[in-house]
Design an enzyme around this catalytic site. Structure first.
Site, PDB file in Angstrom:
ATOM      1  N   GLU A 133     -26.559  14.532  -4.037  1.00  0.00           N
ATOM      2  CA  GLU A 133     -27.973  14.646  -3.634  1.00  0.00           C
ATOM      3  C   GLU A 133     -28.866  13.758  -4.504  1.00  0.00           C
ATOM      4  OE1 GLU A 133     -30.046  18.419  -4.387  1.00  0.00           O
ATOM      5  OE2 GLU A 133     -28.439  18.981  -5.758  1.00  0.00           O
ATOM      6  N   ASP A 157      -3.807  -9.879   2.192  1.00  0.00           N
ATOM      7  CA  ASP A 157      -3.922 -10.330   0.803  1.00  0.00           C
ATOM      8  C   ASP A 157      -3.547 -11.803   0.628  1.00  0.00           C
ATOM      9  OD1 ASP A 157      -4.570  -7.760   0.186  1.00  0.00           O
ATOM     10  OD2 ASP A 157      -2.952  -7.432  -1.264  1.00  0.00           O
ATOM     11  N   TYR A 180      -9.183  -3.470 -12.007  1.00  0.00           N
ATOM     12  CA  TYR A 180      -9.083  -2.078 -11.557  1.00  0.00           C
ATOM     13  C   TYR A 180      -7.665  -1.525 -11.679  1.00  0.00           C
ATOM     14  CZ  TYR A 180      -7.010  -2.592  -6.817  1.00  0.00           C
ATOM     15  OH  TYR A 180      -6.170  -2.800  -5.760  1.00  0.00           O
ATOM     16  N   GLY A 194      -8.100  -6.131 -17.568  1.00  0.00           N
ATOM     17  CA  GLY A 194      -9.376  -5.405 -17.549  1.00  0.00           C
ATOM     18  C   GLY A 194      -9.876  -5.187 -16.143  1.00  0.00           C
ATOM     19  N   GLU A 231      -6.967   1.827 -13.773  1.00  0.00           N
ATOM     20  CA  GLU A 231      -6.474   3.025 -13.084  1.00  0.00           C
ATOM     21  C   GLU A 231      -5.212   3.540 -13.780  1.00  0.00           C
ATOM     22  OE1 GLU A 231      -7.957   2.555  -8.460  1.00  0.00           O
ATOM     23  OE2 GLU A 231      -6.034   1.716  -8.978  1.00  0.00           O
ATOM     24  N   HIS A 274     -27.693  20.706  -1.616  1.00  0.00           N
ATOM     25  CA  HIS A 274     -27.834  21.272  -2.952  1.00  0.00           C
ATOM     26  C   HIS A 274     -26.893  22.451  -3.161  1.00  0.00           C
ATOM     27  CE1 HIS A 274     -29.944  22.022  -6.673  1.00  0.00           C
ATOM     28  NE2 HIS A 274     -30.025  23.309  -6.348  1.00  0.00           N
ATOM     29  N   ALA A 317     -13.278   1.838  -3.950  1.00  0.00           N
ATOM     30  CA  ALA A 317     -13.260   2.825  -5.035  1.00  0.00           C
ATOM     31  C   ALA A 317     -12.220   2.432  -6.068  1.00  0.00           C
ATOM     32  CB  ALA A 317     -12.940   4.212  -4.487  1.00  0.00           C
ATOM     33  N   CYS A 333      -1.689   1.672  -3.004  1.00  0.00           N
ATOM     34  CA  CYS A 333      -2.666   2.760  -2.804  1.00  0.00           C
ATOM     35  C   CYS A 333      -2.061   4.160  -2.781  1.00  0.00           C
ATOM     36  CB  CYS A 333      -3.419   2.574  -1.481  1.00  0.00           C
ATOM     37  SG  CYS A 333      -3.428   0.937  -0.784  1.00  0.00           S
ATOM     38  N   LYS A 372      -0.051   5.340  -5.952  1.00  0.00           N
ATOM     39  CA  LYS A 372      -1.050   5.354  -7.027  1.00  0.00           C
ATOM     40  C   LYS A 372      -1.947   6.576  -6.914  1.00  0.00           C
ATOM     41  CE  LYS A 372      -4.852   3.628  -6.470  1.00  0.00           C
ATOM     42  NZ  LYS A 372      -5.726   2.493  -6.223  1.00  0.00           N
ATOM     43  N   TYR A 399       6.545   4.674   9.655  1.00  0.00           N
ATOM     44  CA  TYR A 399       6.209   3.285  10.027  1.00  0.00           C
ATOM     45  C   TYR A 399       7.260   2.706  10.967  1.00  0.00           C
ATOM     46  CZ  TYR A 399       2.037   2.549   7.276  1.00  0.00           C
ATOM     47  OH  TYR A 399       0.743   2.612   6.818  1.00  0.00           O
ATOM     48  N   CYS A 424       0.832  -1.216   0.000  1.00  0.00           N
ATOM     49  CA  CYS A 424       0.000   0.000   0.000  1.00  0.00           C
ATOM     50  C   CYS A 424       0.864   1.262   0.000  1.00  0.00           C
ATOM     51  CB  CYS A 424      -0.925  -0.031   1.208  1.00  0.00           C
ATOM     52  SG  CYS A 424      -1.995   1.396   1.319  1.00  0.00           S
TER      53      CYS A 424
HETATM   54  P1  FAD Z   1       1.316  -6.124   1.913  1.00  0.00           P
HETATM   55  O1  FAD Z   1       0.964  -4.713   2.142  1.00  0.00           O
HETATM   56  O2  FAD Z   1       1.567  -6.569   0.520  1.00  0.00           O
HETATM   57  O3  FAD Z   1       2.571  -6.443   2.824  1.00  0.00           O
HETATM   58  C1  FAD Z   1       3.242  -7.662   2.772  1.00  0.00           C
HETATM   59  C2  FAD Z   1       4.702  -7.428   3.146  1.00  0.00           C
HETATM   60  O4  FAD Z   1       5.325  -8.690   3.387  1.00  0.00           O
HETATM   61  C3  FAD Z   1       5.505  -6.770   2.025  1.00  0.00           C
HETATM   62  O5  FAD Z   1       6.139  -5.601   2.519  1.00  0.00           O
HETATM   63  C4  FAD Z   1       6.527  -7.844   1.624  1.00  0.00           C
HETATM   64  O6  FAD Z   1       7.775  -7.289   1.257  1.00  0.00           O
HETATM   65  C5  FAD Z   1       6.654  -8.646   2.907  1.00  0.00           C
HETATM   66  N1  FAD Z   1       7.092 -10.017   2.704  1.00  0.00           N
HETATM   67  C6  FAD Z   1       6.552 -10.956   1.882  1.00  0.00           C
HETATM   68  N2  FAD Z   1       7.197 -12.129   2.007  1.00  0.00           N
HETATM   69  C7  FAD Z   1       8.157 -11.934   2.934  1.00  0.00           C
HETATM   70  C8  FAD Z   1       9.175 -12.771   3.500  1.00  0.00           C
HETATM   71  N3  FAD Z   1       9.279 -14.054   3.136  1.00  0.00           N
HETATM   72  N4  FAD Z   1      10.007 -12.241   4.414  1.00  0.00           N
HETATM   73  C9  FAD Z   1       9.909 -10.932   4.798  1.00  0.00           C
HETATM   74  N5  FAD Z   1       8.967 -10.107   4.299  1.00  0.00           N
HETATM   75  C10 FAD Z   1       8.101 -10.589   3.380  1.00  0.00           C
HETATM   76  N6  FAD Z   1      -6.015  -1.228  -1.554  1.00  0.00           N
HETATM   77  C11 FAD Z   1      -6.899  -0.277  -1.176  1.00  0.00           C
HETATM   78  O7  FAD Z   1      -7.558  -0.438  -0.150  1.00  0.00           O
HETATM   79  N7  FAD Z   1      -7.054   0.870  -1.915  1.00  0.00           N
HETATM   80  C12 FAD Z   1      -6.337   1.111  -3.039  1.00  0.00           C
HETATM   81  O8  FAD Z   1      -6.495   2.146  -3.676  1.00  0.00           O
HETATM   82  C13 FAD Z   1      -5.390   0.128  -3.450  1.00  0.00           C
HETATM   83  N8  FAD Z   1      -4.640   0.331  -4.554  1.00  0.00           N
HETATM   84  C14 FAD Z   1      -3.716  -0.602  -4.908  1.00  0.00           C
HETATM   85  C15 FAD Z   1      -2.957  -0.381  -6.050  1.00  0.00           C
HETATM   86  C16 FAD Z   1      -2.039  -1.320  -6.471  1.00  0.00           C
HETATM   87  C17 FAD Z   1      -1.202  -1.045  -7.706  1.00  0.00           C
HETATM   88  C18 FAD Z   1      -1.860  -2.508  -5.710  1.00  0.00           C
HETATM   89  C19 FAD Z   1      -0.852  -3.535  -6.144  1.00  0.00           C
HETATM   90  C20 FAD Z   1      -2.603  -2.744  -4.568  1.00  0.00           C
HETATM   91  C21 FAD Z   1      -3.544  -1.796  -4.159  1.00  0.00           C
HETATM   92  N9  FAD Z   1      -4.346  -1.998  -3.037  1.00  0.00           N
HETATM   93  C22 FAD Z   1      -5.261  -1.048  -2.661  1.00  0.00           C
HETATM   94  C23 FAD Z   1      -4.260  -3.250  -2.247  1.00  0.00           C
HETATM   95  C24 FAD Z   1      -3.453  -3.055  -0.962  1.00  0.00           C
HETATM   96  O9  FAD Z   1      -2.189  -2.515  -1.268  1.00  0.00           O
HETATM   97  C25 FAD Z   1      -3.306  -4.408  -0.262  1.00  0.00           C
HETATM   98  O10 FAD Z   1      -4.602  -4.962  -0.055  1.00  0.00           O
HETATM   99  C26 FAD Z   1      -2.617  -4.302   1.082  1.00  0.00           C
HETATM  100  O11 FAD Z   1      -1.338  -3.727   0.960  1.00  0.00           O
HETATM  101  C27 FAD Z   1      -2.507  -5.704   1.715  1.00  0.00           C
HETATM  102  O12 FAD Z   1      -1.792  -5.651   2.918  1.00  0.00           O
HETATM  103  P2  FAD Z   1      -1.018  -6.934   3.444  1.00  0.00           P
HETATM  104  O13 FAD Z   1      -0.531  -6.572   4.811  1.00  0.00           O
HETATM  105  O14 FAD Z   1      -1.849  -8.146   3.292  1.00  0.00           O
HETATM  106  O15 FAD Z   1       0.212  -7.132   2.461  1.00  0.00           O
END
Ligand code: FAD
Length: 458
Positions: A445, A307, A182, A180, A186, A440, A345, A53, A56, A104, A48
């Site tokens: 609305e 995810d 999001y 096709g 985008e 309005h 969104a 997010c 982007k 962070y 993100c």
């Molecule tokens: P992540 O945020 O992916 O974090 C996982 C972390 O684990 C990463 O930093 C990775 O490096 C680390 N990792 C993985 N394997 C290992 C390992 N073996 N050892 C150490 N570290 C490791 N969501 C929205 O809500 N709104 C949006 O507008 C939106 N836009 C997006 C646009 C794009 C282009 C993309 C790709 C995603 C978007 N998302 C959006 C989705 C959102 O980014 C994810 O849903 C969210 O980041 C998921 O969080 P997470 O903690 O599951 O994983």
């Protein structure tokens, strides 16, 4: 007995929230705070913050200035055309992301979380290995997220994915985007507004097929009017590298010469490298980590969220899961995850936003529905030459009058639907929505003034 009470693998949306909340607000059975470590192989903040997010949305803001400048001229402003400077925008974006990375780090450190940098893999149900070091924990939480995947076709090594699109050295004059969904759309709107010639190749005919079909159809029409070229029911056969361009050979026999090929055809959980198979952690056919409603994998001490578990891939979902996980493991244990009516969104031009059931989902679930629709020109664009239109749709259960879904294409759709998500979440009736006084003059609305059923189904 262990080095830590909890080791979190992955410092993205879900992992950071879980580690921080467990260390700062969680309690063990003996009343002490859990000792927590987080392991990250890349930059803190995950997808993100670094390649999702946040950057982007910054790109969307950059792209939106193009539209604002065109509209400004129609409102009497004398604006000389300004060229967009990609490298200076990317440098500013990178600076902001670095600032967030350090925030962070501070948040985690202030909560007392130990940060370990490197790629983690599992040795056994309580032990993790990072760069030759081993760390043990009572519980291990996998918050590893996902990564873009590309199909295995000849020349695919010449194609980029979304992670790369944030760091291109220059703005491509011509770009082919495959997909096709999001993310594909985008980026198509972003690069088109910034000045690239964009072609979208999609194997189906219904864009955004997971959403209400009117949204994909409406966006297709509006995006075509902005100059994006769509090749639907089309696939890439192979990609060839030429001297200073790429040649994209399509199944139909057509061929596109382009500067950049960008694949946005899907993502997969980063579960393979963790060594889960030998521990008995189950993966689904799609490669997602299988968990129960407590986020527990098939192994008692190993949990997963975000995810990587195949639930809606959105940051607020990963954050909510982390809060539930911490409550269940180190809190009162009263929270459960509720996936009903998750708003979302799509930051295309114009924006799209949605909450609740689409027309197609409501019908598949056996509802008889009344559909209310509205398609109009935004007041702002009565003075401009913009082709943008606003589209709104309500899906209402005919039997109970409950609003099942709300969908919109139009400026600030995300901001508007966030408020209306409350109505769907609270199972509001259409008659209650009708009793709300509008603000309005706004586009929003219209949602409280749609009185005529456009059509009913089945
Ligand atoms: P992540 O945020 O992916 O974090 C996982 C972390 O684990 C990463 O930093 C990775 O490096 C680390 N990792 C993985 N394997 C290992 C390992 N073996 N050892 C150490 N570290 C490791 N969501 C929205 O809500 N709104 C949006 O507008 C939106 N836009 C997006 C646009 C794009 C282009 C993309 C790709 C995603 C978007 N998302 C959006 C989705 C959102 O980014 C994810 O849903 C969210 O980041 C998921 O969080 P997470 O903690 O599951 O994983």
């Amino acid at each position: 007995m262990y080095d830590f009470d909890l080791i979190v693998i992955g410092a993205g949306s879900g992992g950071v929230r879980a580690a921080r909340m467990a260390a700062s607000q969680g309690k063990l059975a003996n009343g002490e705070r859990p000792k927590v470590a987080i392991i990250e192989r890349g930059a803190l903040g995950g997808t993100c913050v670094n390649v999702g997010c946040v950057p982007k949305k910054l790109m969307v803001y950059a792209a939106h200035v193009d539209e604002e400048m065109k509209d400004a001229r129609d409102y009497g402003w004398q604006i000389e055309h300004q060229d967009f400077d990609w490298p200076s925008f990317i440098a500013k974006k990178n600076h902001e992301i670095a600032r967030l990375n350090s925030i962070y780090g501070n948040l985690l450190a202030n909560a007392g979380v130990s940060i370990i940098h490197g790629e983690a893999s599992l040795i056994d149900a309580h032990t993790v290995s990072v760069a030759g070091e081993q760390y043990s924990a009572d519980k291990i939480l996998l918050a590893v997220g996902g990564t873009p995947v590309k199909p295995n076709i000849p020349g695919i090594e010449h194609a980029i994915v979304s992670d790369d699109a944030f760091y291109l050295p220059s703005l491509p004059k011509h770009m082919v985007i495959v997909g096709g969904g999001y993310i594909a759309l985008e980026f198509a709107c972003i690069f088109n507004a910034l000045g690239s010639e964009v072609h979208v190749i999609y194997r189906g005919s219904q864009l955004l097929r997971a959403f209400d079909h009117d949204l994909g159809k409406g966006l297709l029409h509006q995006a075509q009017q902005q100059g994006i070229v769509f090749h639907l029911t089309e696939q890439v056969n192979h990609i060839d590298k030429l001297d200073d361009s790429l040649s994209v050979q399509l199944e139909s026999g057509d061929c596109l010469q382009t500067e950049q090929v960008f694949y946005a055809t899907g993502r997969a959980a980063l579960a393979q490298q963790l060594g889960l198979d030998k521990l008995g952690v189950e993966l689904s056919e799609q490669g997602d980590i299988v968990v129960d409603d407590q986020f527990n994998t098939a192994v008692e001490s190993i949990y997963a969220l975000g995810d990587a578990i195949g639930t809606p891939a959105l940051t607020p979902v990963a954050l909510a899961q982390a809060m539930v996980f911490v409550d269940q493991q180190y809190g009162a244990g009263r929270k459960t995850m509720d996936y009903h009516a998750i708003p979302t969104a799509i930051f295309t031009a114009p924006n799209i936003a949605t909450v609740g059931l689409s027309e197609q989902q409501a019908l598949a679930q056996g509802y008889t529905i009344d559909l209310y629709t509205s398609d109009f020109k935004h007041l702002k664009h009565t003075l401009t030459e913009s082709s943008f239109r606003v589209y709104m749709k309500l899906v209402v259960d005919q039997q109970t009058g409950i609003v099942l879904g709300v969908h919109m294409i139009g400026p600030d759709a995300g901001e508007i639907i966030q408020g209306l998500a409350l109505a769907v979440k609270c199972q509001m009736q259409k008659s209650e929505l009708d009793s709300v006084i509008g603000i309005h003059p706004t586009a929003a609305e219209e949602f409280v003034t749609m009185r005529q059923v456009a059509y009913s189904k089945p």
